[in-house]
Design an enzyme around this catalytic site. Structure first.
Site, mmCIF file in Angstrom:
data_model
loop_
_atom_site.group_PDB
_atom_site.id
_atom_site.type_symbol
_atom_site.label_atom_id
_atom_site.label_comp_id
_atom_site.label_asym_id
_atom_site.label_seq_id
_atom_site.Cartn_x
_atom_site.Cartn_y
_atom_site.Cartn_z
ATOM 1 N N SER A 118 7.771 105.909 119.617
ATOM 2 C CA SER A 118 6.412 106.008 120.192
ATOM 3 C C SER A 118 5.325 106.196 119.243
ATOM 4 O O SER A 118 4.218 105.918 119.231
ATOM 5 C CB SER A 118 6.139 107.351 121.118
ATOM 6 O OG SER A 118 6.274 108.307 120.464
ATOM 7 N N THR A 133 3.330 109.007 122.406
ATOM 8 C CA THR A 133 2.324 109.273 121.227
ATOM 9 C C THR A 133 2.676 110.686 120.557
ATOM 10 O O THR A 133 3.321 111.296 121.496
ATOM 11 C CB THR A 133 0.874 109.389 121.923
ATOM 12 O OG1 THR A 133 0.636 107.972 122.423
ATOM 13 C CG2 THR A 133 -0.405 109.696 121.051
ATOM 14 N N THR A 190 -0.031 107.124 117.160
ATOM 15 C CA THR A 190 0.828 106.532 118.145
ATOM 16 C C THR A 190 1.006 104.801 117.789
ATOM 17 O O THR A 190 0.331 104.515 117.115
ATOM 18 C CB THR A 190 0.153 106.351 119.808
ATOM 19 O OG1 THR A 190 0.815 105.965 120.496
ATOM 20 C CG2 THR A 190 -1.306 105.493 119.606
ATOM 21 N N ARG A 247 -4.698 95.165 121.765
ATOM 22 C CA ARG A 247 -5.149 96.380 122.635
ATOM 23 C C ARG A 247 -5.039 97.771 121.949
ATOM 24 O O ARG A 247 -4.244 98.109 121.037
ATOM 25 C CB ARG A 247 -3.970 96.445 123.678
ATOM 26 C CG ARG A 247 -4.058 97.598 124.761
ATOM 27 C CD ARG A 247 -3.369 98.728 124.341
ATOM 28 N NE ARG A 247 -3.303 99.803 125.324
ATOM 29 C CZ ARG A 247 -3.055 101.031 125.225
ATOM 30 N NH1 ARG A 247 -2.373 101.459 124.230
ATOM 31 N NH2 ARG A 247 -3.003 102.052 126.119
ATOM 32 N N THR A 300 -1.482 112.475 125.498
ATOM 33 C CA THR A 300 -0.546 111.341 125.507
ATOM 34 C C THR A 300 -0.555 110.795 126.741
ATOM 35 O O THR A 300 -0.675 111.462 127.865
ATOM 36 C CB THR A 300 0.792 111.983 125.000
ATOM 37 O OG1 THR A 300 1.318 113.118 125.894
ATOM 38 C CG2 THR A 300 0.648 112.526 123.390
ATOM 39 N N GLY A 301 0.030 109.646 126.871
ATOM 40 C CA GLY A 301 0.204 108.938 128.073
ATOM 41 C C GLY A 301 -0.693 108.027 128.450
ATOM 42 O O GLY A 301 -1.158 107.367 127.063
HETATM 43 N N1 GLY Z 1 -1.975 107.140 124.871
HETATM 44 C C1 GLY Z 1 -1.394 106.337 123.888
HETATM 45 C C2 GLY Z 1 -1.876 105.095 124.382
HETATM 46 O O1 GLY Z 1 -2.149 104.682 125.382
HETATM 47 O O2 GLY Z 1 -1.928 104.158 123.405
#
Ligand code: GLY
Length: 356
Positions: free
Chosen positions: A85, A208, A226, A236, A259-260
């Site tokens: 991650s 992350t 991340t 993105r 995170t998430g």
């Molecule tokens: N929280 C990491 C992402 O959405 O890139």
């Protein structure tokens, strides 16, 4: 009675000045007292931050600059090819290219630095710190971030490990029945790709690392790093490098990170809001839950599960300047966080908004 535009603005201006001044002083009188400052080291982080938290506290105890101590902790995980991650070994975008995002924020100066869509450099957290310290900017992206890292002597390398490449190839071969990519002979082309169940209903993963710290001197620092959403559309950018979304630090109040599902944090300025709610007197855990509730209430229908709950995972972590730590998760999947109380680092189960 008619009024000229200039007269109207002058009247409004004078009224606003009085009104705002009055409102501000009333608000200041009503505001709960800020938590009393305490001294660290105290660290909170994501479930993959055990080694990072231990390294961060060890560094702070030895007198390292606390933000550097946190970043060196995060570098350990960025360097770990087995964490898919973050950094080296992170899962790539849909073209098979690893693109990294990171941010740092230093409560002592209220300065921040970040990089997004950085390729070929395994330690985006360190590059983010240089953006903060060695430029007049906060965020540098893409090719510009790579050139900036090169200028500071970072070595370029292929960040796509063989393991991550094989996972990406499996995704590519299995994510659609309507293309020409085929899995190895003897393997059935799946109708529905297994990733769908990997993080509660999401097709992809959002792993992350985040670490926030109260320093021995009572200051606050934080870092989030991340590889972002796996198999994302190239370019993105998630919440991690966006100050206020994936990280926010206010030396008067506390620090927060996440995170998430980054898109939810981008739409809700989640880390900033956690800190603001702590300023208003909430504990870190209460603040995290309030933000999750607001996010859940605003989640679009296609992201809700059959029970009408957000089907994605989102975790918030916070430390207040009095040393109180807390977090909350949207769902139970991998709902864990790391807290280092200055003596030892522990992985703790997080309370969740849904699903027990
Ligand atoms: N929280 C990491 C992402 O959405 O890139």
């Amino acid at each position: 009675m008619s009024m000229t535009r200039r007269g109207f603005l002058a009247t409004v201006g004078a009224g606003s000045a009085m009104g705002v001044g009055g409102a501000l002083s009333a608000a200041a009188q009503d505001a709960p007292a800020l938590p009393k400052p305490a001294n660290g080291p105290i660290v909170i982080g994501s479930r993959n931050a055990l080694a990072a938290a231990t390294r961060a506290v060890g560094g702070m105890r030895k007198g390292e600059d606390p933000l550097d101590a946190v970043i060196r902790g995060i570098n350990l995980v960025e360097d770990d090819p087995n964490d898919d991650s973050v950094g080296l070994g992170g899962l790539p975008n849909e073209d098979g290219e690893v693109e990294l995002d990171a941010s740092v924020m230093d409560g002592r100066t209220h300065k921040a630095g970040a990089v997004a869509s950085l390729r070929h450099i395994r330690n985006p957290a360190s590059v983010a710190a240089l953006v903060m310290r060695r430029t007049d900017h906060v965020l540098i992206v893409g090719d510009g971030a790579l050139r900036f890292a090169r200028a500071h002597g970072f070595q370029e390398e292929n960040l796509l490990t063989d393991k991550a490449r094989r996972v990406w190839l499996e995704w590519k071969e299995q994510h659609s029945e309507h293309d020409d990519w085929l899995p190895p002979e003897g393997t059935e082309k799946k109708k529905e790709f297994g990733w769908k169940t990997r993080i509660d209903g999401s097709d992809f993963t959002y792993g992350t690392i985040h670490v926030s710290a109260l320093t021995p001197a009572g200051d606050l620092v934080g870092c989030t790093s991340t590889s972002g959403l796996s198999f994302k559309i190239p370019g993105r950018v998630g919440d991690s490098p966006i100050i206020g979304a994936g990280l926010f630090v206010d030396n008067q109040v506390g620090a927060a990170g996440s995170t998430g599902r980054g898109e939810a944090n981008l739409q809700n300025c989640s880390s900033f809001l956690v800190v603001e709610l702590m300023r208003q007197g909430r504990t870190p855990e209460e603040a995290c839950f309030e933000v999750l509730r607001r996010i859940a209430g605003r989640t679009e229908k296609r992201l809700l599960n059959p029970a009408g709950e957000p089907g994605y995972q989102l975790k918030l972590y916070a430390v207040r300047r009095d040393g109180l730590t807390g977090g909350a998760a949207m769902r139970p999947v991998e709902a864990e966080m790391v807290v280092h109380d200055g003596r030892e680092a522990k992985k703790l189960k997080m309370k969740t908004l849904y699903g027990g």
